[in-house]
Design a protein around this motif. Structure first.
Motif, PDB file in Angstrom:
ATOM      1  N   CYS A 135      -9.782 -13.292  14.776  1.00 20.31           N
ATOM      2  CA  CYS A 135     -10.809 -14.107  14.143  1.00 20.31           C
ATOM      3  C   CYS A 135     -11.147 -15.283  15.056  1.00 20.31           C
ATOM      4  O   CYS A 135     -10.271 -15.921  15.618  1.00 20.31           O
ATOM      5  N   ARG A 136     -12.423 -15.592  15.205  1.00 18.68           N
ATOM      6  CA  ARG A 136     -12.860 -16.531  16.225  1.00 18.68           C
ATOM      7  C   ARG A 136     -12.604 -17.989  15.836  1.00 18.68           C
ATOM      8  O   ARG A 136     -11.847 -18.678  16.492  1.00 18.68           O
ATOM      9  N   ASP A 137     -13.289 -18.482  14.829  1.00 15.99           N
ATOM     10  CA  ASP A 137     -13.205 -19.900  14.486  1.00 15.99           C
ATOM     11  C   ASP A 137     -12.455 -20.132  13.197  1.00 15.99           C
ATOM     12  O   ASP A 137     -12.512 -21.212  12.626  1.00 15.99           O
ATOM     13  N   ARG A 138     -11.774 -19.138  12.710  1.00 18.78           N
ATOM     14  CA  ARG A 138     -11.038 -19.286  11.467  1.00 18.78           C
ATOM     15  C   ARG A 138      -9.616 -18.771  11.688  1.00 18.78           C
ATOM     16  O   ARG A 138      -9.321 -18.195  12.726  1.00 18.78           O
ATOM     17  N   PRO A 139      -8.738 -18.977  10.724  1.00 19.78           N
ATOM     18  CA  PRO A 139      -7.359 -18.477  10.895  1.00 19.78           C
ATOM     19  C   PRO A 139      -7.334 -16.955  11.034  1.00 19.78           C
ATOM     20  O   PRO A 139      -8.314 -16.267  10.752  1.00 19.78           O
ATOM     21  N   ARG A 140      -6.196 -16.457  11.492  1.00 14.66           N
ATOM     22  CA  ARG A 140      -6.041 -15.006  11.568  1.00 14.66           C
ATOM     23  C   ARG A 140      -6.180 -14.410  10.167  1.00 14.66           C
ATOM     24  O   ARG A 140      -5.700 -14.980   9.189  1.00 14.66           O
ATOM     25  N   CYS A 141      -6.843 -13.277  10.102  1.00 16.56           N
ATOM     26  CA  CYS A 141      -7.173 -12.663   8.813  1.00 16.56           C
ATOM     27  C   CYS A 141      -6.513 -11.293   8.728  1.00 16.56           C
ATOM     28  O   CYS A 141      -6.737 -10.434   9.593  1.00 16.56           O
ATOM     29  N   HIS A 142      -5.720 -11.081   7.691  1.00 15.31           N
ATOM     30  CA  HIS A 142      -4.929  -9.863   7.533  1.00 15.31           C
ATOM     31  C   HIS A 142      -5.386  -9.098   6.290  1.00 15.31           C
ATOM     32  O   HIS A 142      -5.473  -9.674   5.204  1.00 15.31           O
ATOM     33  N   GLY A 143      -5.636  -7.808   6.432  1.00 22.01           N
ATOM     34  CA  GLY A 143      -5.980  -6.978   5.288  1.00 22.01           C
ATOM     35  C   GLY A 143      -4.758  -6.241   4.769  1.00 22.01           C
ATOM     36  O   GLY A 143      -4.006  -5.652   5.553  1.00 22.01           O
ATOM     37  N   ILE A 144      -4.535  -6.290   3.467  1.00 21.47           N
ATOM     38  CA  ILE A 144      -3.419  -5.562   2.847  1.00 21.47           C
ATOM     39  C   ILE A 144      -3.966  -4.723   1.700  1.00 21.47           C
ATOM     40  O   ILE A 144      -4.723  -5.220   0.858  1.00 21.47           O
ATOM     41  N   ILE A 145      -3.580  -3.455   1.687  1.00 20.02           N
ATOM     42  CA  ILE A 145      -4.030  -2.509   0.662  1.00 20.02           C
ATOM     43  C   ILE A 145      -2.848  -2.161  -0.230  1.00 20.02           C
ATOM     44  O   ILE A 145      -1.987  -1.359   0.147  1.00 20.02           O
ATOM     45  N   PRO A 146      -2.735  -2.766  -1.425  1.00 20.24           N
ATOM     46  CA  PRO A 146      -1.652  -2.362  -2.327  1.00 20.24           C
ATOM     47  C   PRO A 146      -1.928  -0.978  -2.907  1.00 20.24           C
ATOM     48  O   PRO A 146      -3.053  -0.691  -3.334  1.00 20.24           O
ATOM     49  N   ALA A 147      -0.921  -0.121  -2.901  1.00 17.88           N
ATOM     50  CA  ALA A 147      -1.098   1.254  -3.395  1.00 17.88           C
ATOM     51  C   ALA A 147       0.189   1.705  -4.076  1.00 17.88           C
ATOM     52  O   ALA A 147       1.197   1.934  -3.416  1.00 17.88           O
ATOM     53  N   ARG A 148       0.143   1.834  -5.408  1.00 21.24           N
ATOM     54  CA  ARG A 148       1.315   2.323  -6.129  1.00 21.24           C
ATOM     55  C   ARG A 148       1.027   3.723  -6.665  1.00 21.24           C
ATOM     56  O   ARG A 148      -0.118   4.067  -6.964  1.00 21.24           O
ATOM     57  N   PHE A 149       2.078   4.512  -6.765  1.00 18.78           N
ATOM     58  CA  PHE A 149       1.905   5.909  -7.194  1.00 18.78           C
ATOM     59  C   PHE A 149       1.686   6.013  -8.697  1.00 18.78           C
ATOM     60  O   PHE A 149       0.835   6.767  -9.164  1.00 18.78           O
ATOM     61  N   ALA A 150       2.456   5.242  -9.467  1.00 18.18           N
ATOM     62  CA  ALA A 150       2.367   5.326 -10.927  1.00 18.18           C
ATOM     63  C   ALA A 150       1.075   4.692 -11.418  1.00 18.18           C
ATOM     64  O   ALA A 150       0.683   3.621 -10.965  1.00 18.18           O
ATOM     65  N   SER A 151       0.411   5.370 -12.334  1.00 19.45           N
ATOM     66  CA  SER A 151      -0.814   4.857 -12.947  1.00 19.45           C
ATOM     67  C   SER A 151      -0.996   5.545 -14.288  1.00 19.45           C
ATOM     68  O   SER A 151      -0.886   6.771 -14.370  1.00 19.45           O
ATOM     69  N   THR A 152      -1.261   4.762 -15.313  1.00 17.41           N
ATOM     70  CA  THR A 152      -1.409   5.339 -16.650  1.00 17.41           C
ATOM     71  C   THR A 152      -2.570   6.309 -16.699  1.00 17.41           C
ATOM     72  O   THR A 152      -2.471   7.417 -17.223  1.00 17.41           O
ATOM     73  N   ARG A 153      -3.705   5.896 -16.127  1.00 15.07           N
ATOM     74  CA  ARG A 153      -4.908   6.715 -16.208  1.00 15.07           C
ATOM     75  C   ARG A 153      -4.994   7.775 -15.117  1.00 15.07           C
ATOM     76  O   ARG A 153      -5.642   8.801 -15.295  1.00 15.07           O
ATOM     77  N   PHE A 154      -4.322   7.518 -13.957  1.00 13.66           N
ATOM     78  CA  PHE A 154      -4.514   8.414 -12.823  1.00 13.66           C
ATOM     79  C   PHE A 154      -3.273   8.393 -11.935  1.00 13.66           C
ATOM     80  O   PHE A 154      -3.270   7.820 -10.851  1.00 13.66           O
ATOM     81  N   PRO A 155      -2.177   9.048 -12.359  1.00 11.58           N
ATOM     82  CA  PRO A 155      -0.959   9.075 -11.532  1.00 11.58           C
ATOM     83  C   PRO A 155      -1.231   9.699 -10.167  1.00 11.58           C
ATOM     84  O   PRO A 155      -1.964  10.692 -10.062  1.00 11.58           O
ATOM     85  N   GLY A 156      -0.637   9.103  -9.137  1.00 13.94           N
ATOM     86  CA  GLY A 156      -0.801   9.634  -7.792  1.00 13.94           C
ATOM     87  C   GLY A 156      -2.153   9.382  -7.175  1.00 13.94           C
ATOM     88  O   GLY A 156      -2.497   9.996  -6.153  1.00 13.94           O
ATOM     89  N   LYS A 157      -2.911   8.452  -7.729  1.00 13.70           N
ATOM     90  CA  LYS A 157      -4.280   8.219  -7.270  1.00 13.70           C
ATOM     91  C   LYS A 157      -4.389   7.954  -5.769  1.00 13.70           C
ATOM     92  O   LYS A 157      -5.315   8.471  -5.122  1.00 13.70           O
ATOM     93  N   PRO A 158      -3.509   7.164  -5.146  1.00 10.66           N
ATOM     94  CA  PRO A 158      -3.679   6.891  -3.708  1.00 10.66           C
ATOM     95  C   PRO A 158      -3.686   8.136  -2.824  1.00 10.66           C
ATOM     96  O   PRO A 158      -4.228   8.110  -1.724  1.00 10.66           O
ATOM     97  N   LEU A 159      -3.067   9.220  -3.305  1.00 13.20           N
ATOM     98  CA  LEU A 159      -2.992  10.443  -2.504  1.00 13.20           C
ATOM     99  C   LEU A 159      -4.034  11.483  -2.919  1.00 13.20           C
ATOM    100  O   LEU A 159      -4.029  12.614  -2.413  1.00 13.20           O
ATOM    101  N   THR A 160      -4.920  11.112  -3.812  1.00 14.89           N
ATOM    102  CA  THR A 160      -5.965  12.036  -4.256  1.00 14.89           C
ATOM    103  C   THR A 160      -6.813  12.505  -3.078  1.00 14.89           C
ATOM    104  O   THR A 160      -7.219  11.718  -2.225  1.00 14.89           O
ATOM    105  N   ASP A 161      -7.083  13.798  -3.031  1.00 10.76           N
ATOM    106  CA  ASP A 161      -7.881  14.364  -1.944  1.00 10.76           C
ATOM    107  C   ASP A 161      -9.346  13.953  -2.086  1.00 10.76           C
ATOM    108  O   ASP A 161      -9.983  14.189  -3.114  1.00 10.76           O
ATOM    109  N   ILE A 162      -9.861  13.330  -1.036  1.00 15.77           N
ATOM    110  CA  ILE A 162     -11.268  12.958  -0.960  1.00 15.77           C
ATOM    111  C   ILE A 162     -11.818  13.580   0.322  1.00 15.77           C
ATOM    112  O   ILE A 162     -11.529  13.111   1.424  1.00 15.77           O
TER     113      ILE A 162
END
Length: 252
Positions: free
Chosen positions: A5-32
């Motif tokens: 990042c040029r004129d601002r602090p370093r910028c970090h992207g984080i993607i939280p991904a949990r397997f358990a989900s009431t409506r859609f278990p295993g959603k992060p691994l769903t085939d797209i």
């Protein structure tokens, strides 16, 4: 990976991904379109030039294994976090993010994420007074009436005044301008820690909207306006429409 990042602090992207989900278990691994959802989200996020790096934060070995197979940087986190924001903090601490750096909490169910939204989200951090940013888009009156759509109202400087599933502002006469909240957040690292340390607030518990925790504590949230729409995958039936969108965008 990307330019620092040029004129601002370093910028970090984080993607939280949990397997358990009431409506859609295993959603992060769903085939797209032949790849798991997390691959698409990671590829879209890393296309943002303001991010110094993007890391997946998960609580499940299956997700961690797939991330390794696809060369997605990932870290294992505890399985008892009450929200993705808590998981984001643990991952940021594991990565050694500095106190004044910026951490972006990127929703793990946005395979069609527009990288320009992340650029917009990070744009106010040239100002050292900015602690948190998020996004909003204009809503039609019909959209605004839905309790499934979170609304936000801001002051003249673009600071959030309140978030609600209710119709805000309520038009006593005629109609009004409505803004729909987009659930992307950027935090300075010290503010992310403060958010988790505060614990749920009263308004947060009533509305079931965690961003109200910051407003209750007097921590301002800068709201950036955009015309872009996001296309999250909440349920299995959302997958075909996202696949169609990715094909239309030439991202298949």
């Amino acid at each position: 990976m990307n330019a620092v990042c040029r004129d601002r602090p370093r910028c970090h992207g984080i993607i939280p991904a949990r397997f358990a989900s009431t409506r859609f278990p295993g959603k992060p691994l769903t085939d797209i379109l032949g790849k798991p959802m997390i691959w698409h989200v990671y590829q879209r996020a890393r296309a943002c030039p303001e991010l110094c790096g993007v890391t997946l934060a998960t609580d499940d070995q299956r997700i961690l294994d797939v991330a390794g197979e696809l060369d997605i940087p990932a870290t294992m986190t505890r399985d008892d976090h009450p929200s993705g924001t808590d998981r984001t903090l643990e991952a940021a601490e594991r990565l050694g993010v500095d106190t004044d750096d910026v951490v972006v909490n990127i929703q793990g169910d946005e395979p069609a994420l527009c990288p320009e939204l992340l650029t917009l989200l990070l744009s106010p951090f040239d100002d050292p007074a900015v602690q948190v940013s998020t996004l909003a888009r204009p809503l039609s009156p019909e959209e605004a009436r839905s309790p499934d759509v979170v609304k936000v109202v801001t002051d003249a400087q673009g600071q959030a005044l309140y978030f609600s599933r209710a119709l805000i502002p309520y038009p006593r006469e005629g109609t009004g301008e409505f803004l729909g909240h987009i659930g992307l957040y950027a935090f300075r690292m010290r503010t992310l820690r403060a958010f988790v340390d505060l614990g749920p607030g009263k308004l947060e518990q009533i509305e079931k909207l965690e961003q109200l925790r910051l407003l209750e504590a007097g921590i301002p949230i800068r709201v950036l306006r955009t015309e872009h729409r996001t296309h999250g995958v909440d349920r299995p039936e959302d997958v075909p429409s996202v696949c169609t969108l990715l094909r239309e965008q030439g991202l298949a």
